[in-house]
Design a protein around this motif. Structure first.
Motif, PDB file in Angstrom:
ATOM      1  N   CYS A 332      83.115 106.191 111.896  1.00 33.97           N
ATOM      2  CA  CYS A 332      84.374 106.937 111.727  1.00 33.97           C
ATOM      3  C   CYS A 332      85.507 105.943 111.953  1.00 33.97           C
ATOM      4  O   CYS A 332      86.161 105.937 112.997  1.00 33.97           O
ATOM      5  N   ASP A 333      85.707 105.085 110.959  1.00 32.00           N
ATOM      6  CA  ASP A 333      86.673 103.995 111.051  1.00 32.00           C
ATOM      7  C   ASP A 333      88.073 104.550 111.295  1.00 32.00           C
ATOM      8  O   ASP A 333      88.621 105.262 110.453  1.00 32.00           O
ATOM      9  N   PRO A 334      88.675 104.242 112.458  1.00 34.63           N
ATOM     10  CA  PRO A 334      89.993 104.807 112.772  1.00 34.63           C
ATOM     11  C   PRO A 334      91.149 104.091 112.082  1.00 34.63           C
ATOM     12  O   PRO A 334      92.302 104.487 112.269  1.00 34.63           O
ATOM     13  N   SER A 335      90.849 103.073 111.289  1.00 37.03           N
ATOM     14  CA  SER A 335      91.930 102.305 110.654  1.00 37.03           C
ATOM     15  C   SER A 335      92.115 102.628 109.177  1.00 37.03           C
ATOM     16  O   SER A 335      93.056 102.138 108.553  1.00 37.03           O
ATOM     17  N   THR A 336      91.232 103.438 108.602  1.00 36.19           N
ATOM     18  CA  THR A 336      91.344 103.762 107.174  1.00 36.19           C
ATOM     19  C   THR A 336      92.229 104.995 106.988  1.00 36.19           C
ATOM     20  O   THR A 336      92.449 105.763 107.928  1.00 36.19           O
ATOM     21  N   PRO A 337      92.738 105.230 105.778  1.00 36.91           N
ATOM     22  CA  PRO A 337      93.552 106.430 105.537  1.00 36.91           C
ATOM     23  C   PRO A 337      92.781 107.723 105.802  1.00 36.91           C
ATOM     24  O   PRO A 337      93.359 108.718 106.226  1.00 36.91           O
ATOM     25  N   SER A 338      91.467 107.702 105.581  1.00 30.62           N
ATOM     26  CA  SER A 338      90.649 108.886 105.798  1.00 30.62           C
ATOM     27  C   SER A 338      90.516 109.181 107.290  1.00 30.62           C
ATOM     28  O   SER A 338      90.481 108.269 108.114  1.00 30.62           O
ATOM     29  N   THR A 339      90.432 110.462 107.627  1.00 37.28           N
ATOM     30  CA  THR A 339      90.159 110.862 109.006  1.00 37.28           C
ATOM     31  C   THR A 339      88.718 111.348 109.156  1.00 37.28           C
ATOM     32  O   THR A 339      88.356 111.919 110.185  1.00 37.28           O
ATOM     33  N   ASP A 340      87.908 111.115 108.130  1.00 33.43           N
ATOM     34  CA  ASP A 340      86.540 111.637 108.127  1.00 33.43           C
ATOM     35  C   ASP A 340      85.528 110.563 108.515  1.00 33.43           C
ATOM     36  O   ASP A 340      85.858 109.386 108.639  1.00 33.43           O
ATOM     37  N   HIS A 341      84.286 110.986 108.681  1.00 37.48           N
ATOM     38  CA  HIS A 341      83.200 110.059 108.978  1.00 37.48           C
ATOM     39  C   HIS A 341      83.057 109.023 107.873  1.00 37.48           C
ATOM     40  O   HIS A 341      83.465 109.257 106.730  1.00 37.48           O
ATOM     41  N   SER A 342      82.447 107.890 108.213  1.00 37.92           N
ATOM     42  CA  SER A 342      82.230 106.832 107.223  1.00 37.92           C
ATOM     43  C   SER A 342      80.752 106.439 107.197  1.00 37.92           C
ATOM     44  O   SER A 342      80.065 106.471 108.213  1.00 37.92           O
ATOM     45  N   ARG A 343      80.311 106.081 106.003  1.00 42.11           N
ATOM     46  CA  ARG A 343      78.903 105.713 105.778  1.00 42.11           C
ATOM     47  C   ARG A 343      78.721 104.255 106.202  1.00 42.11           C
ATOM     48  O   ARG A 343      79.022 103.333 105.454  1.00 42.11           O
ATOM     49  N   GLU A 344      78.236 104.059 107.430  1.00 45.14           N
ATOM     50  CA  GLU A 344      78.111 102.721 107.988  1.00 45.14           C
ATOM     51  C   GLU A 344      76.738 102.509 108.624  1.00 45.14           C
ATOM     52  O   GLU A 344      76.053 103.456 109.008  1.00 45.14           O
ATOM     53  N   TYR A 345      76.373 101.231 108.734  1.00 43.43           N
ATOM     54  CA  TYR A 345      75.259 100.866 109.592  1.00 43.43           C
ATOM     55  C   TYR A 345      75.631 101.237 111.034  1.00 43.43           C
ATOM     56  O   TYR A 345      76.817 101.322 111.385  1.00 43.43           O
ATOM     57  N   THR A 346      74.613 101.418 111.869  1.00 41.94           N
ATOM     58  CA  THR A 346      74.856 101.670 113.288  1.00 41.94           C
ATOM     59  C   THR A 346      74.091 100.638 114.117  1.00 41.94           C
ATOM     60  O   THR A 346      73.100 100.054 113.646  1.00 41.94           O
ATOM     61  N   PRO A 347      74.525 100.386 115.345  1.00 39.77           N
ATOM     62  CA  PRO A 347      73.816  99.427 116.194  1.00 39.77           C
ATOM     63  C   PRO A 347      72.644 100.079 116.903  1.00 39.77           C
ATOM     64  O   PRO A 347      72.612 101.297 117.088  1.00 39.77           O
ATOM     65  N   LEU A 348      71.676  99.264 117.289  1.00 35.52           N
ATOM     66  CA  LEU A 348      70.669  99.701 118.249  1.00 35.52           C
ATOM     67  C   LEU A 348      70.493  98.576 119.255  1.00 35.52           C
ATOM     68  O   LEU A 348      70.075  97.468 118.900  1.00 35.52           O
ATOM     69  N   LEU A 349      70.870  98.862 120.493  1.00 30.61           N
ATOM     70  CA  LEU A 349      70.714  97.925 121.603  1.00 30.61           C
ATOM     71  C   LEU A 349      69.649  98.482 122.534  1.00 30.61           C
ATOM     72  O   LEU A 349      69.688  99.667 122.890  1.00 30.61           O
TER      73      LEU A 349
END
Length: 394
Positions: A332-349
């Motif tokens: 959910c990139d807070p820097s894009t014009p969209s306020t919606d979720h984003s299709r991204e990879y996620t981390p696993l630590l």
């Protein structure tokens, strides 16, 4: 006695997936956006390997802690979402081993009249709004009319959600929950949204605020999950935060709801001091709800720093046979014009006394590898999707 602490940093994406453009998310990168803030300070997650994950880019970060070479004490990698979606429900279900081959329905033009007519008849209240809307904006724009008329504020978003906002002085909280249960019963089939969400608020016109008594009513996962298998094997499944709601209680042994990240972290630390054998599954929702959806880069970065600051207390509570896993359900990139979720990879630590620090297990094909790995650790034959990485990290 084996324990796994599985913590979901809700919406903490680490860069666009190859199919991000088809979701309208080309260029999205939640961690990179947060790294532009001076509040971005996550040295403990760095030691776990976060900044060494394939594709992770925090190039704006020029702080000393960012550039310092450290000895890595965790295993780390990048998770790919296979399910057709980028919402909370789909992401968590995949983490637990269920792949959603069909996207949950969304309503970019609002809900159809047929559905709302049935809802109004069943609740005895009219409906306001019926559009995709920001949760804070919708109570600002419709809150006063709601207070005058008693009509319910019904709205959606880019996610598969049916949300009902109501002022607590107009609609008592238990009544709002009952309306959500009605909506959940109606939202099936072609209207089968992932979640119906109660959104209570308080205050006066011009100064409305949402309360922490939000409640989610999810679809029941349609297949077997890791949680079901753990319970069947006699293991404990403890849900912290909105985990119980996301799985509609299926596969959950005990639960505690939280008011936000601070309480979620506090409860997790408390559970490290308790005896159980199984999984403590934690969702920290503020990253998404308070900062990602509100395009608040500074707030998001600060929330990451807060979690990182308290991470040692969680790690110190781990016992010899414990494993800590930190991941996310979408971006959910807070820097894009969209306020919606984003299709991204996620981390696993992954961290623990028996985990090989510095192990890079690369890019995984599915979030479901988390479920397969946990079942493998408990020596439970997996009935879910995913491939265990246990042999690589132990």
């Amino acid at each position: 006695m084996k324990r796994v602490f599985l913590i979901v940093l809700d919406s903490f994406g680490i860069g666009e997936m190859p199919d991000a453009d088809s979701f309208g998310d080309a260029g999205s990168n939640t961690i990179k956006a947060c790294s532009t803030s001076s509040r971005f300070y996550i040295p403990n997650m760095k030691k776990l390997g976060l900044l060494n994950i394939d594709g992770v880019d925090v190039s704006p970060c020029n702080a000393d802690w960012c550039k310092e070479d450290v000895s890595l004490n965790g295993a780390y990698g990048r998770m790919t979402e296979v399910s057709k979606g980028k919402d909370t429900t789909t992401g968590h279900w995949e983490i637990a081993g269920h792949i959603s081959n069909q996207p949950l329905p969304t309503f970019p033009n609002g809900f159809p009249k047929e559905l709302l007519d049935k809802f109004e008849e069943a609740t005895g209240r009219k409906v306001l709004c019926n559009k995709p809307y920001s949760g804070t904006d919708v109570i600002r724009d419709y809150g006063e009319e709601h207070m005058k008329t008693g009509a319910l504020i019904v709205y959606t978003s880019a996610d598969s959600v049916f949300q009902i906002a109501a002022h607590e002085s107009i609609v008592p909280i238990e009544e709002l929950y009952r309306y959500c249960e009605i909506a959940r019963d109606l939202c099936t089939g072609q209207y089968g949204v992932g979640r119906v969400i109660a959104r209570p608020f308080v205050g006066e016109p011009g100064n409305f605020t949402r309360t922490p008594r939000r409640h989610d009513y999810s679809l029941v996962p349609p297949g077997v999950t890791m949680l079901d298998q753990l319970l069947e094997a006699g293991k404990d499944v403890i849900a912290v935060g909105k985990i119980h709601d996301i799985f509609a209680g299926k596969g959950i042994g005990s639960m505690v709801r939280t008011s936000g990240n601070a309480e979620g972290i506090e409860r997790t630390i408390e559970y490290t001091k308790q005896d159980f054998e199984g999984v403590c599954f934690v969702n920290l929702v503020d990253f998404d709800m308070l900062y990602g959806h509100r395009n608040d880069v500074e707030g998001y970065a600060n929330a990451l720093s807060y979690f990182d600051e308290h991470l040692p207390a969680i790690m110190e509570g781990l016992r010899e046979d414990d494993i800590l896993m930190i991941t996310a359900d979408h971006g959910c990139d807070p820097s894009t014009p969209s306020t919606d979720h984003s299709r991204e990879y996620t981390p696993l630590l992954i961290y623990g006394s028996k985990i090989k620090g510095g192990t890079n297990f690369g890019t995984r094909e599915s979030f479901a590898d988390i479920a397969a790995t946990i079942l493998d650790y408990f020596e439970i034959p997996s009935k879910v999707k995913g491939t265990s990485i246990l042999s690589e990290i132990m």
